[in-house]
Enzyme design. Structure first.
Site, PDB file in Angstrom:
ATOM      1  N   HIS A   1      -3.978  -4.915  -0.162  1.00 55.76           N
ATOM      2  CA  HIS A   1      -3.426  -5.159   1.342  1.00 55.76           C
ATOM      3  C   HIS A   1      -3.535  -6.999   1.390  1.00 55.76           C
ATOM      4  CE1 HIS A   1      -2.897  -1.461   3.911  1.00 55.76           C
ATOM      5  NE2 HIS A   1      -4.340  -0.753   2.324  1.00 55.76           N
TER       6      HIS A   1
ATOM      7  N   GLU B   1      -2.287  -8.841   3.338  1.00 57.46           N
ATOM      8  CA  GLU B   1      -2.965  -9.000   4.821  1.00 57.46           C
ATOM      9  C   GLU B   1      -4.777  -9.468   5.502  1.00 57.46           C
ATOM     10  OE1 GLU B   1      -1.811  -4.859   5.756  1.00 57.46           O
ATOM     11  OE2 GLU B   1      -1.199  -7.010   3.916  1.00 57.46           O
TER      12      GLU B   1
ATOM     13  N   CYS C   1       1.022  -1.592  -0.072  1.00 57.62           N
ATOM     14  CA  CYS C   1       0.128   0.274  -0.146  1.00 57.62           C
ATOM     15  C   CYS C   1       0.782   1.034   0.321  1.00 57.62           C
ATOM     16  CB  CYS C   1      -0.869   0.054   1.223  1.00 57.62           C
ATOM     17  SG  CYS C   1      -2.246   1.180   1.235  1.00 57.62           S
TER      18      CYS C   1
END
Length: 211
Positions: free
Chosen positions: A191, A193, A82
Site C-alpha cells: 500500500h 498510501e 493490493c
C-alpha cells in the site's frame, strides 16, 4: 498543470486514503464508477482491499471491465494497488476459482503458510517489509534500495512471465511478489498510501511516468 488521475470506484474499501495521497501530491483526482469516464481517463488507478471474487463482481456490476480493457488497449497507464494489483491477472484461487481482468498473464495464489523448515508463518502477511528489485523501473526511481513498504495480504500475484515480476519482499525465506508490470499496466501488492515518504515517492513516480 495538475496531473489528472481517475480512481476506479467499484464498491471496495481504501479508496479515500488513496485519493488523499494523490491530492497531497498535487494531482487532480476523480473518483468514478462511470464507464465513460474510466474509458476516457488519462491515468487509471485501481485500489482495493478484500476478496478477489467480490472485487471482480463489483467491476462487472458497474459494467467497468470492458471500459478498463478498452482504456488499456488505447495506451492509458494503470496502477493497481493490493487487491487492485491481483485483479490485473488472469485468475485467482481465493475462495474458489475466479477470472480476473487478464491484463497481465498470470494467477493469484495463496502465500506460503510455513517456512522452508516447516515452521508455521503468520498469515495474513501484515506489516512493513523491504521492497527488493533486480530490474530498474520508472516507478522505483528515487527509492532507496530495500525501501520498507506496508503490506496486508494472504494471496500473491504469480505472473506467468518472470519479466513481468518487478519487485519482491521476503516472507519467512520465501520471495513474495510485491510488484508486477506489463507495458503500461503496473500492480503493487503493498500500500503506497500507507508507506510514508517512500509510498508518496512511488505514487509521484506514477504520475510522472504516465505523463
Amino acid at each position: 498543470m495538475k496531473p489528472e488521475v481517475t480512481v476506479i470506484d467499484y464498491g471496495v474499501g481504501n479508496l479515500l486514503s488513496v485519493c488523499r495521497a494523490l491530492e497531497h501530491l498535487g494531482a487532480a483526482v476523480t473518483l468514478s464508477d462511470s464507464p465513460t469516464t474510466i474509458q476516457q481517463a488519462q491515468r487509471l488507478l485501481l485500489p482495493g482491499v478484500g476478496a478477489f471474487g467480490d472485487g471482480m463482481a463489483g467491476l462487472h456490476e458497474r459494467r467497468l471491465v470492458e471500459p478498463i480493457r478498452h482504456a488499456i488497449d488505447n495506451g492509458t497507464p494503470l496502477l493497481g494497488i493490493c487487491l487492485g494489483a491481483q485483479l490485473l491477472l488472469d485468475c485467482s484461487e481465493e475462495f474458489g476459482e475466479h477470472r480476473g481482468l487478464g491484463l497481465i498473464p498470470g494467477e493469484v495464489r495463496a502465500i506460503p503458510s510455513s517456512d522452508g523448515d516447516g515452521r508455521p508463518l503468520k498469515v495474513p502477511h501484515v506489516g512493513w517489509a523491504d521492497l527488493h528489485s533486480e530490474c530498474g523501473h520508472p516507478l522505483l526511481q528515487g527509492l532507496p534500495a530495500a525501501s520498507a513498504v506496508y503490506f496486508v495480504h494472504s494471496y500473491q500475484c504469480r505472473p506467468s512471465d518472470q519479466r513481468d515480476l518487478i519487485g519482491y519482499c521476503d516472507f519467512g525465506g520465501h520471495r513474495l511478489t510485491a510488484m508486477i508490470g506489463h507495458g503500461r499496466v503496473i500492480g503493487c501488492q503493498f500500500h503506497p498510501e500507507k508507506s510514508g515518504p517512500v509510498g508518496l515517492q512511488f505514487l509521484h513516480n506514477f504520475l510522472e511516468w504516465s505523463a
